[in-house]
Enzyme design. Structure first.
Site, PDB file in Angstrom:
ATOM      1  N   PHE A 135      -0.068   8.129   0.143  1.00  0.00           N
ATOM      2  CA  PHE A 135      -1.520   8.362   0.512  1.00  0.00           C
ATOM      3  C   PHE A 135      -2.108   7.076   0.813  1.00  0.00           C
ATOM      4  CE2 PHE A 135      -6.146   8.533  -0.273  1.00  0.00           C
ATOM      5  CZ  PHE A 135      -6.559   9.584   0.305  1.00  0.00           C
ATOM      6  N   ASP A 220       0.540  -1.064  -0.324  1.00  0.00           N
ATOM      7  CA  ASP A 220      -0.759  -0.306  -0.613  1.00  0.00           C
ATOM      8  C   ASP A 220      -0.924  -0.394  -2.120  1.00  0.00           C
ATOM      9  OD1 ASP A 220      -2.995   1.380  -1.209  1.00  0.00           O
ATOM     10  OD2 ASP A 220      -2.707   2.899   0.286  1.00  0.00           O
ATOM     11  N   LYS A 249      -9.949   0.193  -5.098  1.00  0.00           N
ATOM     12  CA  LYS A 249     -10.339   0.758  -6.001  1.00  0.00           C
ATOM     13  C   LYS A 249     -11.200   0.161  -7.500  1.00  0.00           C
ATOM     14  CE  LYS A 249      -8.644   5.548  -5.721  1.00  0.00           C
ATOM     15  NZ  LYS A 249      -7.445   5.726  -4.679  1.00  0.00           N
TER      16      LYS A 249
HETATM   17  C1  LIG Z   1      -7.586   6.029  -3.170  1.00  0.00           C
HETATM   18  C2  LIG Z   1      -6.491   5.513  -2.480  1.00  0.00           C
HETATM   19  C3  LIG Z   1      -6.785   5.144  -1.164  1.00  0.00           C
HETATM   20  C4  LIG Z   1      -8.217   5.419  -0.348  1.00  0.00           C
HETATM   21  O1  LIG Z   1      -9.077   4.484  -1.045  1.00  0.00           O
HETATM   22  P1  LIG Z   1     -10.297   4.985  -0.591  1.00  0.00           P
HETATM   23  O2  LIG Z   1     -11.389   4.069  -1.272  1.00  0.00           O
HETATM   24  O3  LIG Z   1     -10.762   6.395  -1.220  1.00  0.00           O
HETATM   25  O4  LIG Z   1     -10.733   5.129   0.840  1.00  0.00           O
HETATM   26  C5  LIG Z   1      -5.794   4.502  -0.242  1.00  0.00           C
HETATM   27  N1  LIG Z   1      -4.466   4.150  -0.690  1.00  0.00           N
HETATM   28  C6  LIG Z   1      -4.116   4.557  -2.286  1.00  0.00           C
HETATM   29  C7  LIG Z   1      -2.842   4.366  -2.629  1.00  0.00           C
HETATM   30  C8  LIG Z   1      -5.075   5.327  -3.081  1.00  0.00           C
HETATM   31  O5  LIG Z   1      -4.671   5.868  -4.182  1.00  0.00           O
END
Ligand SMILES: *Cc1c(COP(=O)(O)O)cnc(C)c1O
Length: 400
Positions: A135, A220, A249
């Site tokens: 994700f 990420d 986050k």
């Molecule tokens: C939540 C998340 C995102 C997206 O972050 P947003 O602030 O919602 O755009 C991207 N990568 C990972 C691994 C995430 O958990």
């Protein structure tokens, strides 16, 4: 009518239904959260790993209050001290390069992708290899990089140049590399994918492949970063250094901020005019982030994630022998998943009515992301609620 119902009614009339929320929450402190009708919950979702220092940590609250009265925003046409200090801190804690600031995880990943494209432009390297069940966000490019069909469905045509392979399949990654490949993008621990850690051999193997083929390794760290897994960043637990990573986050404890953090190789690829963000790195956002990092350091939360995580993990593992549908415990530090042999949502619904919030993920996983300063007593309390909820879910009579 209950206070909650008023809010729910206004949501259904005026807020686009991209989510299906449940409780109306009004107040948070540490690991606890209150709803509009006065019920209190142990919050083991923590804003989906946004509140690594807990709700409304006084140090973060004070930093925001103080900075809000001094200077909130000036645009990036001017220097501000907080942005410089935050960039220096993130660089020192990780790759020793430079930072670019935005406002969210998706924006940070979009920045990573653009950085990789710009780096590879002259060599015609633009393809990004990412992982199935990953994700990376909801913008078009980050959705294209996300290895989940349901997230792209209905939004065709997607940006080109994104390819996915199974997580932990090193031969698969190798086979996918072409002359046009610019980067491999991955999470050290997949969050939305079901709390799945990368294999050691996969992380080091990706690093080697990237070196061998002149590719960038991009991580990420939006969910697994900021101490969650017992290291500042998830890749550090593997002794591997990517060329750049994204973080968001938990960086601002709820104040929106995201960053691209690079090593020296990519530090000067972006030049004036190549990338930008109006709200990126405002004095206010950076004050929240600097205070968050200070709390993680002063309260020793990196170590705590490992120590408290081990207690919690042992408690979760004890449920495997006790309840047949519980098959496995996965994860690292305080990013843990309880794997079931069936859908997790009915169980998390019961847990919620009993006062414990956790997130059903990838259908059959209960994902736990408590604040890193969660007390051992709160872990015990959560395990008791979980035990009772499992018994209720399975219709087991626990009264002697
Ligand atoms: C939540 C998340 C995102 C997206 O972050 P947003 O602030 O919602 O755009 C991207 N990568 C990972 C691994 C995430 O958990």
């Amino acid at each position: 009518m209950s206070k909650s119902q008023d809010v729910i009614d206004m949501f259904s009339e005026y807020v686009m239904p991209t989510y299906a929320p449940s409780l109306v929450l009004t107040k948070g402190k540490g690991t606890r959260i209150w709803d509009a009708d006065g019920m209190v919950y142990l919050d083991f979702i923590a804003g989906i790993s946004v509140l690594n220092v807990g709700h409304c940590h006084p140090r973060v609250v004070d930093a925001i209050k103080l900075q809000a009265g001094e200077l909130m925003h000036v645009s990036n046409l001017f220097y501000t001290e907080n942005q410089a200090r935050l960039a220096a801190k993130l660089s020192t804690l990780s790759l020793g390069g430079k930072c670019f600031f935005g406002n969210s995880g998706a924006e940070a990943n979009e920045g990573l992708i653009k950085l990789a494209r710009l780096w590879g432009h002259e060599k015609e390297k633009f393809e990004i290899i990412s992982m199935n069940n990953s994700f990376h966000g909801r913008t078009l490019a980050t959705a294209a990089a996300t290895g989940q069909e349901k997230i792209r469905k209905g939004f065709d045509p997607m940006p080109e140049g994104f390819y996915q392979i199974d997580y932990n399949d090193l031969d698969g990654v190798r086979a996918m590399i072409t002359d046009n490949t610019a980067a491999v993008l991955l999470e050290a621990i997949q969050g939305e994918g079901g709390v799945i850690p990368a294999d050691e051999a996969f992380m080091t193997g990706v690093r080697e492949l990237c070196d061998e083929h002149d590719l960038l390794m991009l991580c990420d760290e939006v969910q697994c970063g900021m101490g969650r897994t017992g290291d500042w960043f998830g890749f550090q637990g593997y002794g591997v250094r990517p060329d750049a990573f994204s973080v968001a986050k938990s960086l601002g404890s709820g104040y929106p901020i995201g960053a691209v953090v690079s090593g020296p190789k990519l530090a000067d690829v972006f030049q004036p005019g190549t990338h930008a963000s109006t709200f990126g790195g405002t004095p206010l956002a950076c004050a929240a982030a600097l205070a968050t990092i200070a709390v993680i350091e002063e309260e020793n939360l990196i170590t705590k994630a490992t120590v408290t995580g081990a207690t919690f993990r042992a408690g979760l593992e004890a449920l495997i022998a006790k309840y047949e549908p519980v098959t496995e415990v996965r994860g690292k530090g305080l990013m843990l998943g309880l794997v079931l042999d069936q859908a997790a949502k009915p169980l998390t619904d019961i847990m919620q009515t009993q006062g414990l919030l956790a997130l059903p993920t990838a259908e059959n996983v209960v994902r736990f992301l408590p604040p890193l300063n969660v007390k051992e007593s709160e872990i015990e309390e959560a395990l008791e609620i979980l035990d009772d909820s499992l018994a209720e879910w399975l219709g087991i009579d626990t009264e002697e």
